[in-house]
Design a protein around this motif. Structure first.
Motif, PDB file in Angstrom:
ATOM      1  N   VAL A   3       0.829  -1.200   0.000  1.00  0.00           N
ATOM      2  CA  VAL A   3       0.000   0.000   0.000  1.00  0.00           C
ATOM      3  C   VAL A   3       0.866   1.252   0.000  1.00  0.00           C
ATOM      4  CG1 VAL A   3      -1.764   1.307   1.246  1.00  0.00           C
ATOM      5  CG2 VAL A   3      -1.870  -1.201   1.170  1.00  0.00           C
ATOM      6  N   ASN A   4       1.943   1.223   0.795  1.00  0.00           N
ATOM      7  CA  ASN A   4       2.823   2.395   0.870  1.00  0.00           C
ATOM      8  C   ASN A   4       3.455   2.697  -0.487  1.00  0.00           C
ATOM      9  OD1 ASN A   4       2.332   2.710   3.626  1.00  0.00           O
ATOM     10  ND2 ASN A   4       3.998   1.299   4.180  1.00  0.00           N
ATOM     11  N   LEU A   5       3.860   1.658  -1.212  1.00  0.00           N
ATOM     12  CA  LEU A   5       4.475   1.851  -2.524  1.00  0.00           C
ATOM     13  C   LEU A   5       3.445   2.396  -3.513  1.00  0.00           C
ATOM     14  CD1 LEU A   5       7.121   1.477  -4.101  1.00  0.00           C
ATOM     15  CD2 LEU A   5       6.286  -0.759  -4.797  1.00  0.00           C
ATOM     16  N   ALA A   6       2.196   1.907  -3.432  1.00  0.00           N
ATOM     17  CA  ALA A   6       1.146   2.385  -4.324  1.00  0.00           C
ATOM     18  C   ALA A   6       0.844   3.856  -4.065  1.00  0.00           C
ATOM     19  CB  ALA A   6      -0.108   1.538  -4.137  1.00  0.00           C
ATOM     20  N   GLU A   7       0.840   4.252  -2.789  1.00  0.00           N
ATOM     21  CA  GLU A   7       0.618   5.656  -2.464  1.00  0.00           C
ATOM     22  C   GLU A   7       1.798   6.517  -2.897  1.00  0.00           C
ATOM     23  OE1 GLU A   7      -0.111   5.776   1.681  1.00  0.00           O
ATOM     24  OE2 GLU A   7      -2.131   4.893   1.559  1.00  0.00           O
ATOM     25  N   LEU A   8       3.003   5.937  -2.792  1.00  0.00           N
ATOM     26  CA  LEU A   8       4.199   6.690  -3.152  1.00  0.00           C
ATOM     27  C   LEU A   8       4.250   6.986  -4.653  1.00  0.00           C
ATOM     28  CD1 LEU A   8       6.988   7.825  -2.208  1.00  0.00           C
ATOM     29  CD2 LEU A   8       7.944   5.582  -2.764  1.00  0.00           C
ATOM     30  N   CYS A   9       3.877   6.010  -5.470  1.00  0.00           N
ATOM     31  CA  CYS A   9       4.046   6.169  -6.916  1.00  0.00           C
ATOM     32  C   CYS A   9       3.101   7.211  -7.503  1.00  0.00           C
ATOM     33  CB  CYS A   9       3.873   4.829  -7.615  1.00  0.00           C
ATOM     34  SG  CYS A   9       2.172   4.252  -7.721  1.00  0.00           S
ATOM     35  N   VAL A  10       2.014   7.541  -6.812  1.00  0.00           N
ATOM     36  CA  VAL A  10       1.073   8.531  -7.334  1.00  0.00           C
ATOM     37  C   VAL A  10       1.263   9.902  -6.687  1.00  0.00           C
ATOM     38  CG1 VAL A  10      -0.655   6.780  -7.881  1.00  0.00           C
ATOM     39  CG2 VAL A  10      -0.696   7.888  -5.635  1.00  0.00           C
ATOM     40  N   SER A  11       2.214   9.995  -5.744  1.00  0.00           N
ATOM     41  CA  SER A  11       2.441  11.267  -5.067  1.00  0.00           C
ATOM     42  C   SER A  11       3.385  12.133  -5.888  1.00  0.00           C
ATOM     43  CB  SER A  11       3.024  11.029  -3.667  1.00  0.00           C
ATOM     44  OG  SER A  11       4.295  10.404  -3.789  1.00  0.00           O
TER      45      SER A  11
END
Length: 834
Positions: A3-11
């Protein structure tokens, strides 16, 4: 998916510390899922393309089909793998953007191996090798973050191939996609970079494709495997074997094997790398075998002398029993002690072999004896002897007033004003400067003038300027760096130190300036002295040998070395005249070319010249014979012509064809298989006509031109003239010859029917000649017709040179052009043309 990586890639673009490690450590499946998100940011796509080893075609196509793929990524992929970018969304967007000026300019900035000129910006960017791609493109924004992760020790490990940190380059290669590394393997610079920095486990897959120069870099690594070292110990490349020999991690048994290598440089490097105990044992065993074999003893002794840390016992043995040349080398060796000097002094050596003894002996009686010899190299060596007394120095000055002797004595007794005064009276050229420097009231402007006019040619002058209380502040920087002990005695410099003045900071010369000084030969002596005593740069130390004003006593030890480039510096055009020891060492260690240079410079002694007359090389023998004849060492009657069947190698035959006057030898050389020899023979006036006619039939333009020029200077018999004309006709039609040469030969052909038949043939190269020489009036009319019809290959000026012009042609030539349609342009009646 994380989840953290998914949030990171769209930030929005986070800091390097927040984005590099998550992208690098994520699994392949997680990366693919993030790229599938429509809002995935461009920085994330760029990091994936640059910082992961597992990037392949499938992942690249997924990246290029994402609408947010940055142009920088597209440019890199389009350069390295253009077929991967075809028919992708990103490439289509680039093509669409290039329809607008801003988009075209942005795409131009992203290009690799190309130049983009955007109006007045004139932005030019080129990436040709892997190091530049990594540093300037892929890791330009993350190098600072990666560097912080390393220890201070790792940061200090510099890389000579590309500026940066050793550990940083290693880390960047760990994170570089495999397909990028494989693309650059064929590039020489990139291969060296990979060989130096890639992890050993990854590097082994590429070793088979590396050339010897790259394998040498691998062999020099600290982490190289033992299996690789054992495999490369039998390499055909001496460069690879030498790299192994210089590597301290190479096993001892391999070093011992390399110490027996036939290549001297490899063997010397292995001996230097061996631990002291093993080296002593190897040399002792090698010396025993050499003594038993007899003829190998000289090679063993030379091997010992080439070692920077030669055992004192071996040097003592050489000084006691070796040839005069090697004995002199032993006395000049850095490891020579008093026992070595005394052993050499007890032998009956020729005077030239006593240079090392004169430089180091402490025997006062021997010093006095050497002074009486009045030999210049011996006097120069004695002038630097630390055991020389004042009385002996005065005696030496009376025997020799050479500037180098006086300068060395002044430097030796710099703290004794009375001696300096005597030397100043002896030195006519620079003595007045020395007197001025001894006066404490000499102003700074005078000191600067002395520094400029003398070009600091002698060390003592520079030292005295550095010590003088009125020394200009602008000179302190260089003096403090190169002559720190002398500047420390200057009270003015101490004041600058207390004030923390910028002028007090030691400042070396720029590297390019040092090279310029040394290459020109006009280097400051204090710079040369510092380089010889402090620099580890072999190239710079080598250049100091040929510096005009270097102290020869400092560079004498370099004459004995396995580096032939260094030895040849002693006979460089800008080098001063050295002693016979250095020139004998040049003869001992170098090839025929250097020996010939030494003879041509006429610096060698009569005794050494007599020895070179015994050399089996024919070319060297002839050069030596010529000088011996000039010096009167041989009579003209004793000079023998070489045997017809044995004229030597190519260089010997070239020298012979230029010097011999024997027509028989020239006739043989005119048939030589080498073009250069035949070309030289074609110029010789002593060559017989028949041989010249044969050379005239060659397919080589240079030979034909020189042979014909030679024939034109001769008076030929009727039969020879006929042969010459036949050869000229054949060569005019020879397509192998230069067209201009064929035109020249054609003009000398007397058969006008033959030359007339060449009109409008062979691409018209002979038309000009035909217009000048033909006596055929019909052909002349035809030529004139073509000229007036506008044929630009024909020139009226050439037409006018023909001595066979008829009156009608002349009138037609001088009359203004008449239109062809009038019907009057080609009437042959001169009256109708008036």
């Amino acid at each position: 998916m994380d989840v953290n990586l998914a949030e990171l890639c769209v930030s929005k673009k986070p800091l390097a510390a927040q984005r590099i490690e998550p992208v690098y450590n994520a699994s392949r499946a997680e990366i693919e899922q993030c790229i599938a998100i429509e809002q995935c940011q461009g920085w994330f796509l760029e990091s994936v393309s640059c910082h992961r080893r597992d990037v392949d075609k499938a992942l690249i196509e997924q990246l290029l089909n994402h609408p947010n793929c940055p142009m920088e990524v597209v440019a890199i992929i389009n350069h390295l793998k253009p077929d991967w970018a075809v028919n992708t969304v990103a490439m289509a967007q680039v093509q669409l953007a290039c329809l607008e000026p801003d988009g075209k300019r942005e795409w131009g900035y992203c290009q690799l191996d190309s130049r983009y000129d955007a109006g007045q910006l004139r932005y030019k960017y080129e990436v040709r090798a892997l190091p530049a791609l990594l540093h300037d493109k892929m890791f330009s924004r993350s190098k600072e973050y990666l560097t912080r992760r390393f220890s201070q020790e790792q940061r200090q490990q510099t890389d000579k191939i590309y500026p940066g940190f050793f550990a940083l380059n290693q880390e960047m290669l760990r994170r570089t996609p495999k397909f990028i590394i494989e693309h650059y393997l064929t590039d020489k610079e990139s291969a060296k970079y990979i060989a130096k920095f890639m992890d050993w486990a990854d590097l082994q897959a590429y070793l088979e494709g590396f050339e010897p120069g790259v394998l040498a870099i691998v062999a020099a690594r600290d982490d190289v495997s033992e299996a690789f070292s054992r495999q490369q110990v039998t390499s055909k490349s001496a460069t690879v074997r030498k790299a192994l020999a210089l590597n301290a991690t190479t096993p001892k048994d391999i070093l011992i094997t390399l110490a027996k290598d036939k290549n001297k440089a490899v063997a010397e490097a292995a001996l230097n790398t061996l631990p002291e105990a093993e080296r002593q044992q190897f040399l002792q065993q090698s010396g025993t075998n050499a003594t038993l074999a007899g003829n190998l003893e000289h090679q063993h002794q030379m091997r010992v002398l080439l070692l920077p840390h030669a055992p004192a016992t071996e040097l003592l043995h050489i000084a006691s029993s070796a040839t005069p040349l090697l004995t002199c080398a032993a006395t000049l060796h850095a490891c020579a002690d008093a026992a070595v000097i005394n052993a050499a002094a007890s032998r009956d050596l020729p005077l030239w072999a006593k240079v090392g003894i004169a430089l180091h002996t402490a025997d006062a009686e021997l010093i006095s004896t050497l002074i009486k010899s009045a030999d210049k190299p011996i006097a120069i060596a004695l002038s630097d002897n630390p055991n020389l007394s004042v009385d002996q120095a005065l005696h030496l000055m009376r025997q020799s007033s050479d500037n180098r002797v006086l300068a060395n004595l002044a430097n030796r007794f710099i703290d004794e004003p009375q001696m300096l005064g005597v030397i100043a009276g002896q030195a006519r050229v620079w003595g007045p400067w020395l007197k001025q420097l001894m006066l404490p009231g000499t102003p700074g402007t005078a000191l600067r003038a002395i520094y400029r006019e003398s070009k600091a040619r002698y060390l003592v002058l520079s030292r005295l300027i550095a010590r003088h209380p009125n020394c200009p502040k602008s000179l302190f920087g260089h003096f403090a760096y190169y002559m720190a002990d002398d500047v420390a005695l200057n009270p003015g410099y101490k004041v600058l130190l207390d004030k923390a003045d910028k002028a007090s900071v030691p400042k070396p010369f720029d590297g390019w300036k040092v090279d310029d000084y040394l290459d020109s030969g006009q280097s400051y002596e204090y710079l040369c002295t510092w380089l010889l005593r402090n620099s580890s740069d072999i190239a710079l130390q080598r250049k100091t040998i040929s510096a005009t004003f270097v102290n020869p006593n400092l560079v004498r030890p370099q004459a004995c070395t396995s580096d032939t480039h260094t030895v040849r510096r002693f006979i460089h055009p800008s080098a001063q005249a050295f002693s016979e020891y250095e020139y004998r060492m040049v003869v001992e260690l170098t090839g025929v070319a250097s020996k010939k240079t030494l003879i041509e410079q006429e610096r060698l002694s009569d005794a050494l010249l007599q020895e070179l007359l015994q050399d089996p090389d024919k070319a060297l023998f002839r050069v030596a014979q010529k000088l011996a004849l000039k010096r009167g060492l041989v009579n003209a009657a004793e000079v023998k012509q070489p045997e017809i069947g044995n004229l030597g190698n190519k260089q010997a035959r070239l020298d012979l064809v230029r010097s011999t006057t024997c027509s028989e030898i020239l006739a043989v050389l005119a048939k030589d298989k080498t073009v250069d020899v035949r070309c030289e023979a074609a110029q010789r006036s002593e060559l017989d006509t028949d041989s010249l006619l044969v050379l005239l039939s060659e397919d080589n333009s240079d030979i034909v031109q020189k042979a014909f020029s030679n024939l034109c200077r001769r008076s030929l018999a009727e039969v020879e003239q006929q042969k010459l004309q036949n050869q000229l006709k054949a060569q005019v039609l020879n397509p192998a010859l230069d067209p201009y040469l064929r035109q020249w030969l054609c003009r000398e052909v007397t058969d006008t029917q033959f030359t007339d038949s060449l009109f409008k043939q062979h691409n018209g190269i002979f038309d000009k000649i035909v217009m000048i020489t033909t006596p055929d009036s019909d052909l002349l009319d035809k030529c004139l017709f073509n000229v007036l019809r506008g044929d630009r290959s024909l020139n009226l000026d050439n037409f006018a040179e023909n001595p066979n012009l008829s009156a009608s042609c002349v009138f037609r030539f001088v009359r203004p052009p008449v239109p062809v349609s009038s019907g009057q342009a080609f009437r042959c009646d001169p009256a109708s043309m008036i």
